[in-house]
Design an enzyme around this catalytic site. Structure first.
Site, PDB file in Angstrom:
ATOM      1  N   ASP A 187       0.871  -1.183   0.000  1.00  0.00           N
ATOM      2  CA  ASP A 187       0.000   0.000   0.000  1.00  0.00           C
ATOM      3  C   ASP A 187       0.910   1.236   0.000  1.00  0.00           C
ATOM      4  OD1 ASP A 187      -2.041   1.823   0.465  1.00  0.00           O
ATOM      5  OD2 ASP A 187      -2.558   1.104   2.450  1.00  0.00           O
ATOM      6  N   PHE A 218      -9.856  -0.090  -0.471  1.00  0.00           N
ATOM      7  CA  PHE A 218      -9.657  -1.195   0.463  1.00  0.00           C
ATOM      8  C   PHE A 218     -10.197  -2.501  -0.115  1.00  0.00           C
ATOM      9  CE2 PHE A 218     -10.401  -3.759   4.246  1.00  0.00           C
ATOM     10  CZ  PHE A 218      -9.195  -3.592   4.897  1.00  0.00           C
ATOM     11  N   ARG A 229     -10.739 -13.386   5.274  1.00  0.00           N
ATOM     12  CA  ARG A 229      -9.532 -14.029   4.740  1.00  0.00           C
ATOM     13  C   ARG A 229      -9.843 -15.289   3.940  1.00  0.00           C
ATOM     14  NH1 ARG A 229      -5.177 -11.490   7.206  1.00  0.00           N
ATOM     15  NH2 ARG A 229      -5.408 -10.969   9.387  1.00  0.00           N
TER      16      ARG A 229
HETATM   17  P1  5GP Z   1       1.941  -0.588   3.693  1.00  0.00           P
HETATM   18  O1  5GP Z   1       2.972  -0.588   4.782  1.00  0.00           O
HETATM   19  O2  5GP Z   1       2.486  -0.924   2.337  1.00  0.00           O
HETATM   20  O3  5GP Z   1       1.166   0.703   3.680  1.00  0.00           O
HETATM   21  O4  5GP Z   1       0.859  -1.654   4.096  1.00  0.00           O
HETATM   22  C1  5GP Z   1       1.062  -2.981   3.935  1.00  0.00           C
HETATM   23  C2  5GP Z   1       0.078  -3.782   4.751  1.00  0.00           C
HETATM   24  O5  5GP Z   1      -1.132  -3.058   4.972  1.00  0.00           O
HETATM   25  C3  5GP Z   1      -0.346  -5.026   4.005  1.00  0.00           C
HETATM   26  O6  5GP Z   1       0.536  -6.101   4.248  1.00  0.00           O
HETATM   27  C4  5GP Z   1      -1.730  -5.254   4.547  1.00  0.00           C
HETATM   28  O7  5GP Z   1      -1.661  -6.012   5.726  1.00  0.00           O
HETATM   29  C5  5GP Z   1      -2.254  -3.887   4.860  1.00  0.00           C
HETATM   30  N1  5GP Z   1      -3.144  -3.368   3.790  1.00  0.00           N
HETATM   31  C6  5GP Z   1      -2.904  -2.338   2.963  1.00  0.00           C
HETATM   32  N2  5GP Z   1      -3.933  -2.124   2.124  1.00  0.00           N
HETATM   33  C7  5GP Z   1      -4.860  -3.053   2.442  1.00  0.00           C
HETATM   34  C8  5GP Z   1      -6.168  -3.358   1.892  1.00  0.00           C
HETATM   35  O8  5GP Z   1      -6.693  -2.747   0.960  1.00  0.00           O
HETATM   36  N3  5GP Z   1      -6.814  -4.410   2.473  1.00  0.00           N
HETATM   37  C9  5GP Z   1      -6.296  -5.129   3.514  1.00  0.00           C
HETATM   38  N4  5GP Z   1      -7.035  -6.122   3.969  1.00  0.00           N
HETATM   39  N5  5GP Z   1      -5.084  -4.866   4.032  1.00  0.00           N
HETATM   40  C10 5GP Z   1      -4.369  -3.848   3.495  1.00  0.00           C
END
Ligand code: 5GP
Length: 177
Positions: free
Chosen positions: A106, A155, A168
């Site tokens: 993300d 999301f 999940r």
């Molecule tokens: P980042 O550090 O890249 O912002 O976030 C990574 C983590 O955020 C992912 O491994 C996941 O656990 C969570 N995450 C980010 N976007 C989403 C989303 O749209 N749905 C879900 N379920 N988890 C997300």
């Protein structure tokens, strides 16, 4: 288009299990070819990546190792990104060909903060495979080597990814309505 409820939110089908399966076979084929004659160690990041890691691993025909680790948890619908430590990494990474397996990148903060800790152990190489990438949301510099799908900054749940603990087990990936 199927609409489902997870907790208080509505989600609609975004990627079918056929589409996900086909793309994972393509990623596995690329890894089989890139790593022919080598023996990569896949480090899958729990919880979200368990289904992706399992399906990807089934389609590898090279010698490969796999371990699962856990980083900081992700609560609710906004990425916390406050990664402090990892649990479960028993392998010594020195001279290993590491492939990190993530469910979704993300902002990129999680991996950006965590990778230096792995680099510290001097692996021979380190690449990243992520099933999903929210390109518009990524704010931290990160090279993603194998990407399943570039998706919009919305999301998603399903196929290992949760919304507050649920969703999940869904075979498909669903997007917030
Ligand atoms: P980042 O550090 O890249 O912002 O976030 C990574 C983590 O955020 C992912 O491994 C996941 O656990 C969570 N995450 C980010 N976007 C989403 C989303 O749209 N749905 C879900 N379920 N988890 C997300």
């Amino acid at each position: 288009m199927a609409i489902i409820n997870v907790h208080d939110k509505q989600f609609e089908t975004y990627l079918s299990d056929e589409v996900i399966g086909q793309r994972i076979r393509e990623l596995a084929a690329a890894i089989n070819s890139d790593y022919a004659g080598r023996r990569p160690l896949f480090i899958a990041i729990l919880n979200g990546s368990f289904m992706f890691a399992s399906d990807l691993f089934k389609h590898l025909d090279i010698e490969a190792e796999l371990c699962f680790i856990k980083l900081a948890s992700y609560k609710g619908m906004k990425s916390s990104g406050n990664v402090v430590t990892s649990i479960g990494l028993e392998d010594d990474l020195f001279d290993k060909e590491v492939i990190i397996v993530e469910d979704i990148v993300d902002t990129g903060k999680t991996l950006h903060n965590f990778l230096p800790k792995l680099q510290h152990q001097q692996p021979k190489s380190m690449k990243i495979a992520t099933l999903l990438h929210k390109k518009e949301a990524t704010a931290y510099p990160l090279t993603l080597d194998y990407v399943g799908f570039e998706i919009p900054d919305k999301f998603v749940v399903g196929y290992g990814l949760d919304y507050d603990g649920l969703g999940r087990n869904l075979k498909e990936i669903y997007q917030l309505v």
